[in-house]
Design an enzyme around this catalytic site. Structure first.
Site, short mmCIF file in Angstrom:
data_model
loop_
_atom_site.label_atom_id
_atom_site.label_comp_id
_atom_site.label_asym_id
_atom_site.label_seq_id
_atom_site.Cartn_x
_atom_site.Cartn_y
_atom_site.Cartn_z
N ASP A 129 0.90 -1.25 0.12
CA ASP A 129 -0.05 0.03 -0.03
C ASP A 129 0.67 1.32 0.05
OD1 ASP A 129 -2.37 1.48 -0.08
OD2 ASP A 129 -2.61 1.10 2.22
N ASN A 133 1.16 3.45 -3.01
CA ASN A 133 1.84 3.80 -4.43
C ASN A 133 1.27 5.01 -4.79
OD1 ASN A 133 2.79 1.30 -4.36
ND2 ASN A 133 1.45 0.54 -5.72
N ARG A 139 -0.02 7.63 -2.62
CA ARG A 139 0.70 8.88 -1.76
C ARG A 139 1.90 9.12 -2.13
NH1 ARG A 139 -1.19 6.30 3.65
NH2 ARG A 139 -1.75 4.53 2.07
N ARG A 178 -0.78 8.94 -10.09
CA ARG A 178 -0.75 7.57 -9.40
C ARG A 178 -0.28 6.54 -9.99
NH1 ARG A 178 -4.15 7.63 -4.95
NH2 ARG A 178 -4.61 5.53 -5.22
N HIS A 230 2.33 3.19 -9.13
CA HIS A 230 2.28 1.84 -9.19
C HIS A 230 3.03 0.97 -9.87
CE1 HIS A 230 -1.81 2.23 -7.30
NE2 HIS A 230 -2.27 2.91 -8.45
N TRP A 249 -11.93 -1.79 -7.79
CA TRP A 249 -12.69 -1.55 -8.91
C TRP A 249 -13.59 -0.15 -8.91
CZ3 TRP A 249 -11.83 -4.40 -12.98
CH2 TRP A 249 -11.47 -5.71 -12.98
N LEU A 299 10.70 -20.80 -4.54
CA LEU A 299 9.69 -19.95 -3.78
C LEU A 299 8.27 -19.93 -4.48
CD1 LEU A 299 9.43 -17.21 -2.04
CD2 LEU A 299 9.81 -16.27 -4.12
N ARG A 354 1.79 -4.69 6.24
CA ARG A 354 1.35 -3.75 5.59
C ARG A 354 2.22 -2.49 5.42
NH1 ARG A 354 -4.80 -2.21 4.56
NH2 ARG A 354 -4.54 -0.64 3.25
N SER A 391 -7.88 -4.67 5.20
CA SER A 391 -8.60 -4.39 3.99
C SER A 391 -8.89 -5.84 3.05
CB SER A 391 -7.71 -3.55 3.06
OG SER A 391 -7.69 -2.25 3.73
C1 IPE Z 1 -5.41 -2.55 0.01
O1 IPE Z 1 -5.11 -1.33 -0.22
C2 IPE Z 1 -5.16 -3.45 -1.43
C3 IPE Z 1 -4.00 -3.66 -1.87
C4 IPE Z 1 -2.90 -3.29 -1.42
C5 IPE Z 1 -4.09 -4.11 -3.23
P1 IPE Z 1 -6.48 -0.09 -0.41
O2 IPE Z 1 -5.47 1.00 -0.31
O3 IPE Z 1 -7.02 -0.71 -1.28
O4 IPE Z 1 -7.03 -0.34 0.97
P2 IPE Z 1 -7.76 0.83 1.86
O5 IPE Z 1 -8.86 1.34 0.78
O6 IPE Z 1 -6.77 1.77 2.33
O7 IPE Z 1 -8.66 0.15 2.84
C1 IPE Z 2 -1.38 0.19 -3.12
O1 IPE Z 2 -1.34 1.48 -3.34
C2 IPE Z 2 -1.72 -0.40 -4.48
C3 IPE Z 2 -3.41 -0.72 -4.82
C4 IPE Z 2 -4.22 -0.87 -4.23
C5 IPE Z 2 -3.35 -1.29 -6.25
P1 IPE Z 2 -2.79 2.61 -3.21
O2 IPE Z 2 -2.90 2.98 -4.73
O3 IPE Z 2 -3.86 2.33 -2.52
O4 IPE Z 2 -1.63 3.84 -2.72
P2 IPE Z 2 -2.49 4.89 -1.58
O5 IPE Z 2 -2.82 4.10 -0.34
O6 IPE Z 2 -3.66 5.70 -2.36
O7 IPE Z 2 -1.38 5.58 -1.14
MG MG Z 3 -4.08 2.38 -0.53
#
Ligand code: IPE
Ligand code: IPE
Ligand code: MG
Length: 255
Positions: free
Chosen positions: A32, A34, A36, A45, A49, A81, A143, A201, A209
């Site tokens: 999580d 990416n 930010r 964004r 990713h 989604w 692995l 996390r 999540s």
């Molecule tokens: C959890 O991250 C899902 C993945 C890392 C793929 P999210 O960014 O979607 O989760 P929330 O919305 O902060 O709970």
């Molecule tokens: C996690 O990073 C990747 C996915 C959920 C696909 P985010 O896209 O949720 O990044 P933040 O949480 O908005 O920073």
């Molecule tokens: Mg996120």
């Protein structure tokens, strides 16, 4: 001619075994932060990713050196989604390119690839790529790398429950089996995988999540402020080293 340095991990034979075994077999990661990370730099964004996908390549390569035999990563949740079409399509493109570009390397590194989550809503081409790399790497054992795409713990449990009911109605399982944990676990997407020992996390959020709701029931959790695109092999090693100090009791009492 340059001599090969045998102490360089890159030159270790594939069956060399771990360099330092921290005793954590299965590590699961909620990647999580990416978005930010990119925002902090004033970038779109998707740039975050893309950098995140590079990080997973590095982590996959070092994990076996630390004694990890199973690595499971959360790449896209059933809830993701809700994001813009541009971000969703961009992510799907990154997944396809990741598989295409990594297939040869993962095969030769002894990595077995698996995907969990539901495939119905995914693009046909991506879904085919997923099946083909799973088949191609199925005999690898150094692995096991599992990528969760369109995955949600609740959705997975609902599908497994429905399958269990169907199998019972068809007379394939007994009433006793219907109530066994193993019968349900065998119908989850993760069938055959050990439960995670440690769930990491990144990005400072302290929630799960919808990740591995059943499987992580007794996992240890590590929440780190590091944003996923900044997560390095050294950070992973630090976390694994700290795991050894934890007292896992599984509901029992240690004397
Ligand atoms: C959890 O991250 C899902 C993945 C890392 C793929 P999210 O960014 O979607 O989760 P929330 O919305 O902060 O709970
Ligand atoms: C996690 O990073 C990747 C996915 C959920 C696909 P985010 O896209 O949720 O990044 P933040 O949480 O908005 O920073
Ligand atoms: Mg996120």
């Amino acid at each position: 001619m340059a001599l090969t340095d045998p102490t360089d991990p890159k030159n270790a034979p594939l069956d060399a075994g771990p360099i330092t075994d921290y005793g954590v077999r299965h590590v699961a990661i909620i990647m999580d932060g990416n978005g930010r990370w990119a925002k902090n730099k004033g970038w779109p964004r998707l740039a975050g990713h893309r950098r995140g996908a590079e990080r997973i390549k590095e982590i996959t390569r070092v994990a076996p050196d630390y004694g990890v035999t199973h690595l499971t990563v959360y790449a896209f949740s059933t809830e993701n989604w809700k994001r813009s079409t541009e971000e969703v399509l961009g992510l799907m493109g990154i997944f396809s390119r990741y598989i295409e570009k990594e297939a040869d390397a993962l095969s030769s590194l002894g990595v077995r690839m698996r995907f969990i989550g539901s495939r119905g809503r995914l693009d046909g081409r991506l879904s085919k790529l997923m099946t083909s790399i799973e088949e191609r790497t199925q005999h690898n054992s150094r692995l096991t790398m599992t990528v969760a795409i369109n995955y949600g713990g609740r959705h997975e449990l609902m599908r497994a429950g429905a399958q269990l009911a169907k199998d019972y109605a068809a007379g394939l399982i007994s009433e006793e089996d219907l109530l066994s944990e193993a019968a349900l676990a065998d119908r989850l997407d993760t069938a055959g995988l050990p439960d995670p020992d440690l769930v990491i996390r990144t990005s400072g959020e302290t929630r799960t999540s919808n990740f591995l709701a059943w499987q992580a029931a007794y996992a240890e959790y590590e929440f780190t402020e590091t944003l996923w695109p900044d997560f390095t092999p050294a950070r992973l090693e630090e976390i694994l080293a700290g795991f050894g100090n934890r007292d896992r009791r599984f509901g029992g009492v240690k004397l």
